[in-house]
Scaffold this motif. Sequence first.
Motif: not given
Ligand SMILES: Cc1ncc(C[n+]2csc(CCOP(=O)(O)OP(=O)(O)O)c2C)c(N)n1
Lengths: 342, 342, 626, 626
Positions: A75, C355, D336
Amino acid sequence: MTATTTVENLAPKDFASDQEVRWCPGCGDYAVLKAVQRTLAELGVKKENTVFVSGIGCSSRFPYYLSTYGFHTIHGRAPAVATGVKLANPELDVWVVTGDGDGLSIGGNHTLHALRRNVDLQILLFNNEIYGLTKGQYSPTSRRGTRSPSTPHGSIELPVTPASFALGAGARFVARSVDAQQAHLCDTLKRAHEHKGASFVEIYQNCVVFNDRTFSRFTDKDTAADNQLLVEHGKPLLFGRDRKRGLSMRSGCLEIEVVTVGENGVTEADVLVHDETNRNLAGLLASLDTPEFPVALGVLYCDAAASYDAEIHAQVEAARSKTDKPSLNALLRRGQTWTVAG
Amino acid sequence: MTATTTVENLAPKDFASDQEVRWCPGCGDYAVLKAVQRTLAELGVKKENTVFVSGIGCSSRFPYYLSTYGFHTIHGRAPAVATGVKLANPELDVWVVTGDGDGLSIGGNHTLHALRRNVDLQILLFNNEIYGLTKGQYSPTSRRGTRSPSTPHGSIELPVTPASFALGAGARFVARSVDAQQAHLCDTLKRAHEHKGASFVEIYQNCVVFNDRTFSRFTDKDTAADNQLLVEHGKPLLFGRDRKRGLSMRSGCLEIEVVTVGENGVTEADVLVHDETNRNLAGLLASLDTPEFPVALGVLYCDAAASYDAEIHAQVEAARSKTDKPSLNALLRRGQTWTVAG
Amino acid sequence: MAHGKVAGGGDLRGKLPREVRDAVVIRFAGDSGDGMQFTGSQFTQETAMVGNDLATFPDYPAEIRAPAGTTFGVSAFQIHFGVTDISTVGDELDVLVAMNPAALKVNLNDLRIGGTVIVDSGSFTKRNLQKAGFDNNPLEDDSMAPYQVIPLDIGKMTLEAVKDFELSSKEALRSRNMWTLGLTLWMYDRDRQVTINWLRSKFKQRPEIAAANIAALNAGHAFGETAEMPNYAVGYSIVESDIRPGEYRTATGTQTMAWGLLAGAQAAGLKIMFGSYPITPASPLLHALAGLKEFGVITFQAEDEIAAVCSAIGASFAGSLGVTSSSGPGIALKTEALGLAVATELPLVVINSQRAGPSTGMPTKTEQSDLFQAVYGRNGDTPLPVLAAATSTDCFEVAVEAVRIAIKYMTPVMVLTDAYLANAAEPWRIPDIEHLNRYPVRFRSDPEGFQPFLRDTDTLARPWAIPGTPGLEHRIGGIERDSQTGHISYDPENHEQMTRMRAAKIHGIAADTPTQELALGDDSGDLVVVGWGSTFGPIRQAVKRARDEGRAVSHVHLRYLNPLPRNLGDLLGAFTRVLVPEMNNGQLATILRSSFLLPAISLPKISGKPFKVREVAEGIRSALES
Amino acid sequence: MAHGKVAGGGDLRGKLPREVRDAVVIRFAGDSGDGMQFTGSQFTQETAMVGNDLATFPDYPAEIRAPAGTTFGVSAFQIHFGVTDISTVGDELDVLVAMNPAALKVNLNDLRIGGTVIVDSGSFTKRNLQKAGFDNNPLEDDSMAPYQVIPLDIGKMTLEAVKDFELSSKEALRSRNMWTLGLTLWMYDRDRQVTINWLRSKFKQRPEIAAANIAALNAGHAFGETAEMPNYAVGYSIVESDIRPGEYRTATGTQTMAWGLLAGAQAAGLKIMFGSYPITPASPLLHALAGLKEFGVITFQAEDEIAAVCSAIGASFAGSLGVTSSSGPGIALKTEALGLAVATELPLVVINSQRAGPSTGMPTKTEQSDLFQAVYGRNGDTPLPVLAAATSTDCFEVAVEAVRIAIKYMTPVMVLTDAYLANAAEPWRIPDIEHLNRYPVRFRSDPEGFQPFLRDTDTLARPWAIPGTPGLEHRIGGIERDSQTGHISYDPENHEQMTRMRAAKIHGIAADTPTQELALGDDSGDLVVVGWGSTFGPIRQAVKRARDEGRAVSHVHLRYLNPLPRNLGDLLGAFTRVLVPEMNNGQLATILRSSFLLPAISLPKISGKPFKVREVAEGIRSALES
Ligand SMILES: Cc1ncc(C[n+]2csc(CCOP(=O)(O)OP(=O)(O)O)c2C)c(N)n1
Ligand SMILES: Cc1ncc(C[n+]2csc(CCOP(=O)(O)OP(=O)(O)O)c2C)c(N)n1
Ligand code: SF4
Ligand code: SF4
Ligand SMILES: [Mg+2]
Ligand SMILES: [Mg+2]
């Protein structure tokens, strides 16, 4: 099986992978996927030289659906991974796919620095003004007042405008398009591809499930003409159903107003002409929004400079050309050494 | 020992802690420390209500030298820690001290979001265009070509302009000053303090050891007058030894030029008047640099909006005022329950 | 075909006597759009109201809305309910409800031989069969022979039931799940009132929708009442349970965790400042706390996990209870800041909803693989207490305890829960908050003799002196601090002393936490099964079975993972063998081995799914034979 | 006063015969601005040229330029040199050079009773004494009685020596260190040529500065030659050592690490892409590699450590050798992304220059406290190989080995070094690169049967197929991958299998690394001392002493910390006791306990300073008595 692919023959569908596409039915991501596949085909790129790097989010699933090389990273970090790919092999054509959360919330800093450094990447930011994958929390681009699972009383933050942010970061190519506007999107992607250095493309993308119709104020069929300003370099900034409305400078005060050609003595000469190399103008265009103004789409800014990857390889080449054949053995013996006889 | 401090009596030296100051002799940080201590005294703030939060870097040692509450956190994270402090207790007066590496390299994202959210913090970014504490590597604000231990052949990145970045992030207060210009710095800090919401102050700070005299082009006694533009709201943008040079708009093209009042028919009326609420003007001012232009100092932009901490507490208050006395016992029993008889 | 077919109509009349069962496992499965989670929750509510014990397991796809009809778009909700001591979700299904071919495909494997499967035969169209990857219609060949199949054209019957409400057929079909719920409620002799009330309030604005749903619900129920169901599809009765008197509700681990944090903060007299960043399966805690503003809870959705934990640290510095939460990848990002919290000795509660990993892993699947990270995962010698919750409702007590320890010892505390506990519901005897222990924080206020790092001689905690307090102005930071003044100190002896103090402080918490007790069994024997976290249920049941078979097996379940309970070494030492079932590759086993030099046997399960009782039972059997 | 005073002049003529010594420990200490690091390095160079064995220990303040004259501004450089087997920096000083009162204050404690201290008496001004916190001038009371003090007005003599060069007095005084170097070189009968050459080339642009420095150097030397030094300040000779023939140089751990990475990459036929972010004490590696552009090395100073490691991962994906490096807090930030590298099974080398923690800790001080983080510190079951370097020059071999393992097993590899090794220099027999093993990488190129996660049956590594290769286009990511195709897979069995495979792959590396050998001693006995990393020297010397005293003690020093050498359990099992000295609070001891159920005794040192031989020797003694 032969290892060479013949470039000429690739059609959009050849850029589709064998994986079933798993976005929600009706998601704007489908349209973007289609446009990207079409663009790649029309550009005639080689599959094997093309790399899509993404973060995490609905949008970031993108690489799985393309038959190129792909890396679905973690992410927010796609620009950093992509920078490494490009530095290792500048011959590769590297695209970054990210979302408004991925690229502007957790990954804002990497986006900032990839843009500032001007790494030759195409960064496509799918802005749906929401966190799709994690089920609908507000994002840094969500309108103030957005009710979401994490803001049941409405969000209270001022959203960031991606294009303004990119310009503030020093980006040399900033453009905008809309998921469903295929032709415009393809053209914009081609311009981004053509640009050497970091190109930032914000794509307004509809999330049918968590933020349906956020952009309808300027993307709906009946609002588009009056609320979209399709900018083109060298052309006057005109919009509206009959292209009579235009942007003009308020004299002396660095503010813009909407005028109507043919009214109050306004002529086309009073309308600003788009100069995509003018950063100030780009800043202004980026900040426009309805209802007072149209939303500016297209290449807001493009002014190429040397790209980071090219420069770093030039430094390496310069260093290499200075020595005949650099020898590690010689390096280890550089400086003071002494010999103990046998 | 009595627990109350009487505000009236605090002098600048009362804001000094008992710790020996450990910057290099001649470092610009000393001057900033002096200015901050003076500002605090002149503002008549209470020591106990004042918190300085910093990251890591030479500049980030700052809190140790003040007699207020202080938190020397980790590299780049001061805005995030400070946000937590302010959300927990909005009565506190929270200052952030950061460097160009701390606040714009590793911490760029937190700076971005603290500004965007408009948390009521004074963010002081000590820009010496170098990594001081880690011995002189180039930073995101270093001029292109900077030779440093990590760029022995010269850096190849385009630097970010902190004020442009802050504006792109959506900051509502952006100002600039210089370490050694005490009066100007104190005035600027006072304005930042007065502003509710996030205030971003870039302080040009000289690192005598690793980047001596980077700012001399506009801070040296003999260059300052001609290369500094001290902006003031409502006043014409004039500079120069005799204040005859000024900024003027090139007509219609959103570009600025330097004119001389009294030459070629230019009058003061042709000179732009500073309007600190005009974001476009602020963007332009932020981008000016020598030799073509003077460097703009002072409050480039100030246009208050509701601060995040105030809004979030308002939401909490609104929720509280709806229930008489919220009971956890009642909460646990909200929804379906059933009773098993004894 | 071994089973009779039941056409989708009302030709099967008559009412059979109800069989009595101890416990039943039923799973509702359908497309993500079929409302299975809602169906399951309502069934749970109605079942809870009867006073049965129960455990639930929602299992939904990773995709937000996967294409309809695909196998990866299947959403399921399992509930195990019965008389007493239902501590698992059940190894095998007694009943499977499959709303489409994909749901059948994905879930049939989990049905016990001879189990009942109710299918919506109307959805077994060619296209749907194809999407699910069936070559033939399983309802029409003999592949389902081992099971008792009840094919019903639920869609058709639903349309029939709601035809008066003039809905579009798409809207009308949305009530298919209510029809199904009605039928299953009938099967187990459950009421419908909770669901009816809920529908009425939910669709207040659209009464016709509420009415249609209620009509479908009633129709499904009536179908059971009146249809001549085949004799393997009898109605069942579950004897009412003999349970502890009190007021009950069902609650998920997310809910009880949120409430526990609030209860802990109230016991301490503190406000909560919760800094977090969305991530599956941790986000629901953010959502839950965001809804508690009237309790003065502040929730802050930060730009990332680093900002989230840092904001919580800042809030603790300023005198709130800083809390942060995430899951594996996000906890990884908090690593550096956790070191700062340890160094500056500030209270902080960190909730990790584990998880499946590594990396992004399987975000919606459960695992216990962050134990190493919790105990060891920081730079430097950086100990912190680690607690784990055993059941959904145990989260409440664990949260309260985490708050207590964080404050009393001025330390970050890590609480481990997991995807399973976060989402699973069970009945909960609601505690009376007035009777909880209180431990009001006394912030330091006296400047006399104040030193920010002068420790309490008992707890070794430093004083909590917060900004706003006159005379206590001081500076803290991550550089090593003088053991009294907190000023930067590079003194070697000071560092040695501070490192030892930090270790001793955490180690000393074991004196302040309960000695470990047996969850089940005698205090010596051939084997002790040591578990932690959400494996509680399957371990308990497996140990029970082994004991029923006459084996000398006991169960120890750990809440305190660091420091370990002070008597644990002795406790385990009384057994010939130690077996450690974990949903990871042997992490607690490793810790027990190094702590007590015991040859702990690891029983790993790393499939992203909870243990089955059978699996633990087999582990016990083979450990006893080893 | 017990010792004679020597005025700063030339009144002490005559030349004494040289005493012969086995080994000497000398420390140069002065203000940060006094050039002590340079003086020490030059002394090292000249000493190395004579063929002595040696070890150095630079110790500089955390502040960039602390105010002159303060105790926290003192910078020191220690060198231990002698005939052979100089594997430590020396427990105690034989000679201390103190350029100002603060340097005397901070360092005197480390001087052995009867040791020699040379002080620049001219700097003992009232103001300097005060800044150093002296109430009285120690040169004028009897506080220095236990030592042999040689006070010399070095400043005055330096000014005298350089007076012809018309420098400002500030500039002229900068040569004080060269005068001092000249004197000490004389004391140990060392040459000055290396230094003279170096000064000439360094100050090419300012020949007058070079000349002044050389004049000062010569004057110091001449002072030794001609002055009638007191008889405790005799010159010494160190017998020439009987060492292995070959070409030698001195090198720090930073240098050998950089060269080792390059050698490893060349052996594999790869380019290095080094992504890093400055942090003490890791930055020098970035600086060293940034200077190797002619070898095609790309260095990328990222915006933070997360971007640094991610860029390296991206580079590996694209077919370079991705390398990243940092120290504790920065490694924490990489957590990470390391999980991503494990999940995607890409080669990556991570260098951790450990420093004292937790949190920011003591950035300039050495420690070994990131072992837990290296082995255990990630979410999920996420194993990776961990290697540690024992000495500054061992870094070379360890780096080469890390590259080999990373590539062969498609895995990130963590290399642990520390602040001490990074900065310390020792003589190094320069290897001939032509004779190093080569292990050229063969990127996958054949599309026939290609599956990105189809493993080599032997190594369990997946193929490395890089962008640019036609026909091998594929996608990887952090979500669990199908064990063949690499596509996203939520299949429970697949996850179980992949988790086991990842573990088995890393575990299997033990079959491909050498069996553990004894560093010293017999293969059974009363005690084995197990070390890892930079404690090699002190452990070795302490074990030697114990053996000299007739104790049955052996030394095992680990390079491979994960997986542990395959014979280690048996090896250690042959001893009655196991002692583990570590510069942390017992981390390897914990790992050995869990791995082999051995009651390993921990001997922690957590002061930010290397072990003294005496400390380990005492630990051995008390372990033997336990
Ligand atoms: C380190 C980490 N923090 C949080 C997440 C959870 N997470 C996955 S996607 C996301 C946000 C997605 O939003 P965006 O980038 O706008 O993509 P969209 O799904 O709207 O296309 C989050 C918070 C993760 N996978 N890894
Ligand atoms: C996580 C982490 N990465 C890197 C460092 C090392 N570090 C300390 S300060 C600093 C940069 C300082 O530069 P700047 O913020 O400009 O402050 P200055 O010293 O110039 O005032 C770095 C890289 C650190 N302490 N922590
Ligand atoms: S949740 Fe939104 S963004 Fe994600 S796939 Fe569905 S519609 Fe698209
Ligand atoms: S290194 Fe530079 S910024 Fe740091 S204290 Fe010294 S002069 Fe100041
Ligand atoms: Mg989004
Ligand atoms: Mg700086």
